[in-house]
Design a protein around this motif. Sequence first.
Motif, PDB file in Angstrom:
ATOM      1  N   ALA A  64     -64.911  18.204  48.266  1.00 27.56           N
ATOM      2  CA  ALA A  64     -64.592  18.026  47.171  1.00 27.56           C
ATOM      3  C   ALA A  64     -63.047  18.637  46.917  1.00 27.56           C
ATOM      4  O   ALA A  64     -62.834  19.505  47.776  1.00 27.56           O
ATOM      5  N   ASP A  65     -62.253  18.462  45.696  1.00 27.16           N
ATOM      6  CA  ASP A  65     -61.178  19.220  45.659  1.00 27.16           C
ATOM      7  C   ASP A  65     -61.566  20.210  44.790  1.00 27.16           C
ATOM      8  O   ASP A  65     -62.477  20.362  44.232  1.00 27.16           O
ATOM      9  N   ALA A  66     -60.852  21.399  44.828  1.00 26.20           N
ATOM     10  CA  ALA A  66     -60.809  22.468  44.146  1.00 26.20           C
ATOM     11  C   ALA A  66     -60.059  22.388  42.777  1.00 26.20           C
ATOM     12  O   ALA A  66     -59.255  21.831  42.479  1.00 26.20           O
ATOM     13  N   ASP A  67     -60.715  23.257  41.723  1.00 26.28           N
ATOM     14  CA  ASP A  67     -60.278  23.160  40.344  1.00 26.28           C
ATOM     15  C   ASP A  67     -58.890  24.120  40.145  1.00 26.28           C
ATOM     16  O   ASP A  67     -58.941  24.605  39.528  1.00 26.28           O
ATOM     17  N   ASP A  68     -58.009  23.725  40.995  1.00 18.24           N
ATOM     18  CA  ASP A  68     -56.732  24.550  40.856  1.00 18.24           C
ATOM     19  C   ASP A  68     -55.899  24.056  40.076  1.00 18.24           C
ATOM     20  O   ASP A  68     -54.995  24.681  39.431  1.00 18.24           O
ATOM     21  N   ARG A  69     -55.669  22.534  40.066  1.00 13.54           N
ATOM     22  CA  ARG A  69     -54.731  22.129  38.936  1.00 13.54           C
ATOM     23  C   ARG A  69     -55.288  21.362  37.693  1.00 13.54           C
ATOM     24  O   ARG A  69     -54.761  20.955  36.917  1.00 13.54           O
ATOM     25  N   MET A  70     -56.453  20.788  38.114  1.00 15.98           N
ATOM     26  CA  MET A  70     -57.511  20.306  36.857  1.00 15.98           C
ATOM     27  C   MET A  70     -58.733  20.789  36.742  1.00 15.98           C
ATOM     28  O   MET A  70     -59.338  21.518  37.683  1.00 15.98           O
ATOM     29  N   GLU A  71     -59.388  20.637  35.526  1.00 22.99           N
ATOM     30  CA  GLU A  71     -60.660  21.021  35.101  1.00 22.99           C
ATOM     31  C   GLU A  71     -61.615  20.561  35.919  1.00 22.99           C
ATOM     32  O   GLU A  71     -61.520  19.509  36.301  1.00 22.99           O
ATOM     33  N   ALA A  72     -62.615  21.168  36.537  1.00 20.99           N
ATOM     34  CA  ALA A  72     -63.597  20.586  37.214  1.00 20.99           C
ATOM     35  C   ALA A  72     -64.624  19.761  36.568  1.00 20.99           C
ATOM     36  O   ALA A  72     -64.799  19.829  35.439  1.00 20.99           O
ATOM     37  N   ASN A  73     -64.941  18.630  37.191  1.00 20.60           N
ATOM     38  CA  ASN A  73     -65.721  17.596  36.691  1.00 20.60           C
ATOM     39  C   ASN A  73     -67.387  17.337  37.193  1.00 20.60           C
ATOM     40  O   ASN A  73     -68.008  16.767  36.693  1.00 20.60           O
ATOM     41  N   GLY A  74     -67.617  18.507  38.084  1.00 20.35           N
ATOM     42  CA  GLY A  74     -68.715  18.373  38.552  1.00 20.35           C
ATOM     43  C   GLY A  74     -69.003  17.425  39.876  1.00 20.35           C
ATOM     44  O   GLY A  74     -70.273  17.453  40.543  1.00 20.35           O
ATOM     45  N   THR A  75     -68.138  16.704  40.114  1.00 21.54           N
ATOM     46  CA  THR A  75     -68.328  15.744  41.229  1.00 21.54           C
ATOM     47  C   THR A  75     -67.161  15.514  42.236  1.00 21.54           C
ATOM     48  O   THR A  75     -67.336  16.014  43.325  1.00 21.54           O
ATOM     49  N   THR A  76     -65.770  15.280  41.662  1.00 22.49           N
ATOM     50  CA  THR A  76     -64.713  15.191  42.698  1.00 22.49           C
ATOM     51  C   THR A  76     -63.881  16.356  42.736  1.00 22.49           C
ATOM     52  O   THR A  76     -63.104  16.695  43.537  1.00 22.49           O
ATOM     53  N   ILE A  77     -64.114  17.235  41.466  1.00 22.68           N
ATOM     54  CA  ILE A  77     -63.242  18.453  41.426  1.00 22.68           C
ATOM     55  C   ILE A  77     -64.714  19.662  41.136  1.00 22.68           C
ATOM     56  O   ILE A  77     -65.010  19.421  40.020  1.00 22.68           O
ATOM     57  N   LEU A  78     -64.406  20.500  41.990  1.00 20.37           N
ATOM     58  CA  LEU A  78     -65.598  21.417  41.600  1.00 20.37           C
ATOM     59  C   LEU A  78     -64.828  22.755  41.540  1.00 20.37           C
ATOM     60  O   LEU A  78     -63.871  23.471  42.438  1.00 20.37           O
TER      61      LEU A  78
END
Length: 421
Positions: A64-78
């Motif tokens: 998954a992508d890290a939550d560096d630029r966007m808020e985590a969504n629990g699926t694609t951004i963690l």
Amino acid sequence: MVEKVRDRKMDTPNARKALPARGKPYYRTIAKGLHLGYRKGQTGGRWVARHYVGEQDYVVETIADADDRMEANGTTILTFSQAQDLARQLHAQRNAPAPKAGPYTVNDALDAYVHWMEGKRKSARDTKWRRSLIEAELGDKEVAKLTADEIRKWHRKISETPPRLRTKKGKEQRFREPASDSASIRRRRATANRVLTILKAALNYAWREGKVDSDKEWRRVEPFEDVETARVRYLSIPEAKRLVNACEPDFRNLVQAALQTGARYGELTRLTVADFNPDVGTLTISESKSGDSRHVVLTDEGKRLFTQLGAGKQGSDLLLTNAAGNRWGKSHQSRPMIDACATAKISPVIGFHGLRHTWASLAVMNGMPLLVVAAQLGHTDTRMVEKHYGHLSKSYIAEAVRAGAPRFGTVEETNVVGMGG
């Protein structure tokens, strides 16, 4: 429950900003044979899992992508914590036992159920401890041929077996002397019910996974009724004050934190400074027994305590540590609790978990709605709260009895005051 790993270089987006961009991931070991990696790019990073597959070889996969630029969504951004959960689940799937040829037994169902629980971050400790009570009689039974009568017979036998004593590995299991009083019988039946619940949960999982065509046999087995009526032990306010004053300084912080939150020992030992939000007066419990997170609301007194505990510390530092500055370990609270109870003259001795009961009991008696108590304690509904603390809540029945019951004037006045105040 699986404990989260912390890493000051990767815990937060701000911490990861300091890492130079590179193609090779920054790795952190999070379990045996499993590493969580952070591959830093020019504009952000991605999480990768590295699995050991034997013979000095690894398999690496991007998760998954890290939550560096966007808020985590629990699926694609963690977040770092969420990435650990996903990496563990993927690792568990890779290491899941291969489908077994031949009859699917109760032991197979228990193995699969424990594996599922650990993958979901649920605590399997109680299941592992009690499963030997199932294996002895039913472990080799084929699930598809298991009958309600066999389960009832086993359930009854468990209720009539004395409690087990700690026994050295490889030695024959030792038991306490059997007791025939009503309280002992009730406790043994309550234990039998808890083991039956574990068995049914494992069999239900096997049924949902298609290992057996029907669940009708174990659905017909009923637990013993009216056995979960044990008195919950809690402290009065004066007893709680004496206990706090009797503790060593490092343990006093831990006891006060439990009394202010109703949180479990393991939840408290994992708290970091960042988990305390002084602006709204809440604590974030990110890892609970159920695997879910929750926010615990603090009183003004609680806010002052946690403000003091976090003073001068970094966000990733532990809020509660022992005298050496290290994290409190498993069962490290037992001996200090016994010593503090002895000094405070609290008898019978109350365990650390009793501080959770103390918070809940006093809150219910003060009129806090059971739904709110359940939310604070981390229960999904009010059933457990009603079961253990419902009798303490104010009710029209209690008010009517105290208002209308006869008074006889035969009880003499006394100036003797109990230790509880």
